[in-house]
Design an enzyme around this catalytic site. Structure first.
Site, PDB file in Angstrom:
ATOM      1  CG  HIS A  82      -1.798   1.009   1.234  1.00 24.33           C
ATOM      2  ND1 HIS A  82      -2.072   1.875   2.278  1.00 24.33           N
ATOM      3  CD2 HIS A  82      -2.690   1.612   0.496  1.00 24.33           C
ATOM      4  CE1 HIS A  82      -2.895   2.732   2.447  1.00 24.33           C
ATOM      5  NE2 HIS A  82      -3.485   2.343   1.143  1.00 24.33           N
TER       6      HIS A  82
ATOM      7  CG  HIS B  96      -3.689   9.204  -0.066  1.00 30.60           C
ATOM      8  ND1 HIS B  96      -4.331  10.077   0.773  1.00 30.60           N
ATOM      9  CD2 HIS B  96      -4.226   8.324  -0.469  1.00 30.60           C
ATOM     10  CE1 HIS B  96      -5.480   9.432   1.039  1.00 30.60           C
ATOM     11  NE2 HIS B  96      -5.420   8.510   0.152  1.00 30.60           N
TER      12      HIS B  96
END
Length: 242
Positions: A9, A51
């Site tokens: 991730h 992100h």
């Protein structure tokens, strides 16, 4: 299964600063076959691997990405929030990140972020251009997004690319949407997943990947129930030979 049972991730986000080139390298060094990263956009149209929609949490800068151009962010420190050891890490342009991941021979789950500052028509063209230029192994690429609108537009642009829909909770009409979009996978928050839904998704011929699984016991339960892969911040937590 297209991807792998373990997907790093944001590039092993518990081991290195997330969404950095160093995180991509450590993923490869650990032998983790697939990585998940985020495709985001600056105000000047530059696609980056990042992100958040604001700089504040991850860098020594502040403010929304939409107010920045590449020159504004190119020298920001994106590593010290994790450890001063990584103070030299910078926000990667998406083309540099994708080229490195391809060079490292990792599989890629590329999540397209779509924050309110942007429309699908803003972020899709630069992301598609990066992939067409810098990615060589489209069988080892899944493009995912929480935005069904973005996936629908991408399907129209690229009929053969492998798409995955992200949901927190899988909706009742998932099968209809999967057929409409030509999905290969569904990605969801494992905390809201039940055995019946896992079985139904697998019976429909789709891959199922769960985020963000950092509990080894929960991961083993999910895999035994039929989930294909775990998106995790630390692949070292899992010994999948057990």
């Amino acid at each position: 299964m297209i991807a792998d049972r373990l997907i790093a991730h944001r590039g092993c986000a518990l081991l290195r600063p997330e969404n950095t080139l160093e995180a991509m390298r450590v993923t490869a060094d650990l032998g983790v076959p697939w990585v998940e990263i985020d495709a985001n956009l600056l105000g000047d149209g530059t696609a980056i691997m990042f992100h958040d929609d604001y700089l504040d949490r991850l860098t020594n800068g502040s403010g929304p990405l939409a107010a920045c151009n590449w020159q504004d962010v190119a020298t920001l420190d994106v590593g010290s929030h994790f450890s001063t050891e990584y103070s030299a890490e910078r926000i990667p342009r998406l083309d540099d990140a994708v080229a490195l991941i391809d060079e490292l021979r990792l599989g890629l789950n590329l999540e397209i972020k779509l924050y309110p500052h942007y429309a699908v028509a803003d972020i899709l063209p630069p992301v598609v251009a990066v992939l067409e230029k810098s990615w060589s192994r489209f069988d080892n690429l899944i493009i995912s997004s929480f935005s069904t609108e973005a996936l629908r537009a991408l399907r129209a642009l690229q009929p053969d690319w492998q798409l995955g829909q992200l949901w927190e909770r899988i909706p009742a009409d998932w099968a209809m949407l999967a057929e409409e979009l030509g999905l290969v996978s569904i990605h969801c928050d494992y905390r809201y997943l039940d055995v019946a839904t896992i079985a139904a998704i697998k019976a429909a011929g789709l891959d199922l990947y769960c985020y963000t699984v950092n509990d080894p016991t929960a991961g083993q339960v999910l895999l035994k129930a039929g989930v294909d892969g775990l998106i995790t911040d630390n692949p070292l937590l899992f010994n999948l030979q057990d």
